[in-house]
Design a protein around this motif. Structure first.
Motif, PDB file in Angstrom:
ATOM      1  N   PHE A   5      -4.172  -3.119 -34.829  1.00  0.00           N
ATOM      2  CA  PHE A   5      -3.376  -4.315 -34.598  1.00  0.00           C
ATOM      3  C   PHE A   5      -2.096  -4.208 -35.418  1.00  0.00           C
ATOM      4  O   PHE A   5      -2.135  -4.228 -36.644  1.00  0.00           O
ATOM      5  CB  PHE A   5      -4.152  -5.572 -35.001  1.00  0.00           C
ATOM      6  N   MET A   7       0.892  -5.660 -37.057  1.00  0.00           N
ATOM      7  CA  MET A   7       1.192  -6.997 -37.570  1.00  0.00           C
ATOM      8  C   MET A   7       2.675  -7.173 -37.897  1.00  0.00           C
ATOM      9  O   MET A   7       3.052  -8.112 -38.581  1.00  0.00           O
ATOM     10  CB  MET A   7       0.360  -7.256 -38.826  1.00  0.00           C
ATOM     11  N   ASN A  10       5.459 -11.013 -33.946  1.00  0.00           N
ATOM     12  CA  ASN A  10       4.625 -11.748 -32.985  1.00  0.00           C
ATOM     13  C   ASN A  10       4.431 -11.000 -31.675  1.00  0.00           C
ATOM     14  O   ASN A  10       3.354 -11.068 -31.073  1.00  0.00           O
ATOM     15  CB  ASN A  10       5.208 -13.136 -32.713  1.00  0.00           C
ATOM     16  N   ILE A  13       1.763  -8.412 -32.288  1.00  0.00           N
ATOM     17  CA  ILE A  13       0.447  -9.043 -32.406  1.00  0.00           C
ATOM     18  C   ILE A  13      -0.076  -9.439 -31.032  1.00  0.00           C
ATOM     19  O   ILE A  13      -1.226  -9.158 -30.682  1.00  0.00           O
ATOM     20  CB  ILE A  13       0.508 -10.265 -33.350  1.00  0.00           C
ATOM     21  N   ASN A  14       0.782 -10.068 -30.212  1.00  0.00           N
ATOM     22  CA  ASN A  14       0.369 -10.447 -28.859  1.00  0.00           C
ATOM     23  C   ASN A  14      -0.009  -9.219 -28.037  1.00  0.00           C
ATOM     24  O   ASN A  14      -0.985  -9.247 -27.276  1.00  0.00           O
ATOM     25  CB  ASN A  14       1.473 -11.233 -28.157  1.00  0.00           C
ATOM     26  N   ILE A  17      -3.490  -8.025 -29.145  1.00  0.00           N
ATOM     27  CA  ILE A  17      -4.542  -8.892 -28.607  1.00  0.00           C
ATOM     28  C   ILE A  17      -4.714  -8.621 -27.118  1.00  0.00           C
ATOM     29  O   ILE A  17      -5.842  -8.530 -26.615  1.00  0.00           O
ATOM     30  CB  ILE A  17      -4.224 -10.374 -28.891  1.00  0.00           C
ATOM     31  N   PHE A  72      -5.988  -3.768 -39.197  1.00  0.00           N
ATOM     32  CA  PHE A  72      -4.709  -4.474 -39.270  1.00  0.00           C
ATOM     33  C   PHE A  72      -3.690  -3.553 -39.939  1.00  0.00           C
ATOM     34  O   PHE A  72      -3.882  -3.130 -41.071  1.00  0.00           O
ATOM     35  CB  PHE A  72      -4.845  -5.782 -40.049  1.00  0.00           C
ATOM     36  N   CYS A  75       0.543  -5.025 -42.424  1.00  0.00           N
ATOM     37  CA  CYS A  75       0.343  -6.387 -42.937  1.00  0.00           C
ATOM     38  C   CYS A  75       1.275  -6.621 -44.117  1.00  0.00           C
ATOM     39  O   CYS A  75       1.447  -5.745 -44.952  1.00  0.00           O
ATOM     40  CB  CYS A  75      -1.095  -6.568 -43.422  1.00  0.00           C
ATOM     41  N   GLU A  80      -0.876 -13.711 -42.390  1.00  0.00           N
ATOM     42  CA  GLU A  80      -0.639 -13.093 -41.082  1.00  0.00           C
ATOM     43  C   GLU A  80      -1.964 -12.724 -40.422  1.00  0.00           C
ATOM     44  O   GLU A  80      -2.135 -12.908 -39.219  1.00  0.00           O
ATOM     45  CB  GLU A  80       0.190 -11.813 -41.220  1.00  0.00           C
ATOM     46  N   CYS A  84      -3.540 -14.251 -37.006  1.00  0.00           N
ATOM     47  CA  CYS A  84      -3.921 -13.343 -35.927  1.00  0.00           C
ATOM     48  C   CYS A  84      -5.372 -13.567 -35.515  1.00  0.00           C
ATOM     49  O   CYS A  84      -5.689 -13.607 -34.320  1.00  0.00           O
ATOM     50  CB  CYS A  84      -3.705 -11.900 -36.356  1.00  0.00           C
ATOM     51  N   GLN A  87      -5.587 -16.730 -33.551  1.00  0.00           N
ATOM     52  CA  GLN A  87      -5.011 -16.516 -32.224  1.00  0.00           C
ATOM     53  C   GLN A  87      -5.973 -15.715 -31.339  1.00  0.00           C
ATOM     54  O   GLN A  87      -6.157 -16.030 -30.159  1.00  0.00           O
ATOM     55  CB  GLN A  87      -3.681 -15.772 -32.374  1.00  0.00           C
TER      56      GLN A  87
END
Length: 186
Positions: A5, A7, A10, A13-14, A17, A72, A75, A80, A84, A87
């Motif tokens: 992921f 970080m 945004n 991150i999206n 995911i 992650f 970071c 954060e 995440c 979310q």
């Protein structure tokens, strides 16, 4: 299955995911086709190799309970990671998949953003063990990979429990898990 992921922002991150969600869709289709005997090509060859080495019952169990891991990366603050995780849980809940996957998605480790540049020199030589904080992060990831996520928190754990786990020093009785992982791969 390990997901990195990103970080850094945004959008990243999206995207991370969304990648996890896309793989869950693929995995569910794969598992359904396996149960129906409809795998073909490389998928069928892969499962046949697994069955030959582990047995059909073990492969069925592995596929029915597939674990996912998250590392992650980049970071900067623990907040954060908490954001995440919230979310990700909300996204899976919206898809009606949180209950099914919250015990199967594990937090494997993290690599802080400011540590990434310290891992190699300009020739790509690994400076492992020169930065104790980075070494401990990598050790924790390695330990969790070679232990099949046995000691990792899942999405069912609280954000505080996950953050505390990630901030551990990663040594916990293991003698250099990074070398141990490398020796088990080679």
């Amino acid at each position: 299955v390990i997901f990195i992921f990103d970080m850094s922002n945004n959008i990243a991150i999206n995207g991370s995911i969304d990648a996890l969600h896309s793989f869950i869709d693929y995995y569910e289709d794969f598992h359904h086709d396996y149960k129906q005997g409809r795998l073909t090509g490389l998928d069928k060859a892969y499962v046949n190799r697994m069955i030959a080495s582990k047995g059909e019952e073990a492969v069925s169990e592995i596929l029915a309970n597939k674990k996912f891991g998250i590392i992650f990366n980049r970071c900067q603050k623990s907040k954060e990671i908490s954001n995440c995780l919230d979310q990700l849980r909300e996204y899976l809940d919206t898809l009606d998949r949180l209950e099914e996957y919250k015990e199967r998605i594990h937090t494997v480790g993290m690599v802080p953003h400011h540590k990434i540049i310290n891992i190699t020199n300009n020739r790509g030589t690994l400076f492992y063990d020169k930065d104790s904080a980075l070494t401990n992060c990598v050790n924790l990831v390695a330990k969790n990979i070679i232990s099949d996520n046995k000691f990792c928190p899942t999405l069912s754990n609280s954000n505080n429990e996950i953050i505390q786990f990630l901030q551990k020093n990663g040594k916990a009785g293991w003698l250099n898990p990074f070398k141990r992982m490398a020796s088990s791969l080679g």
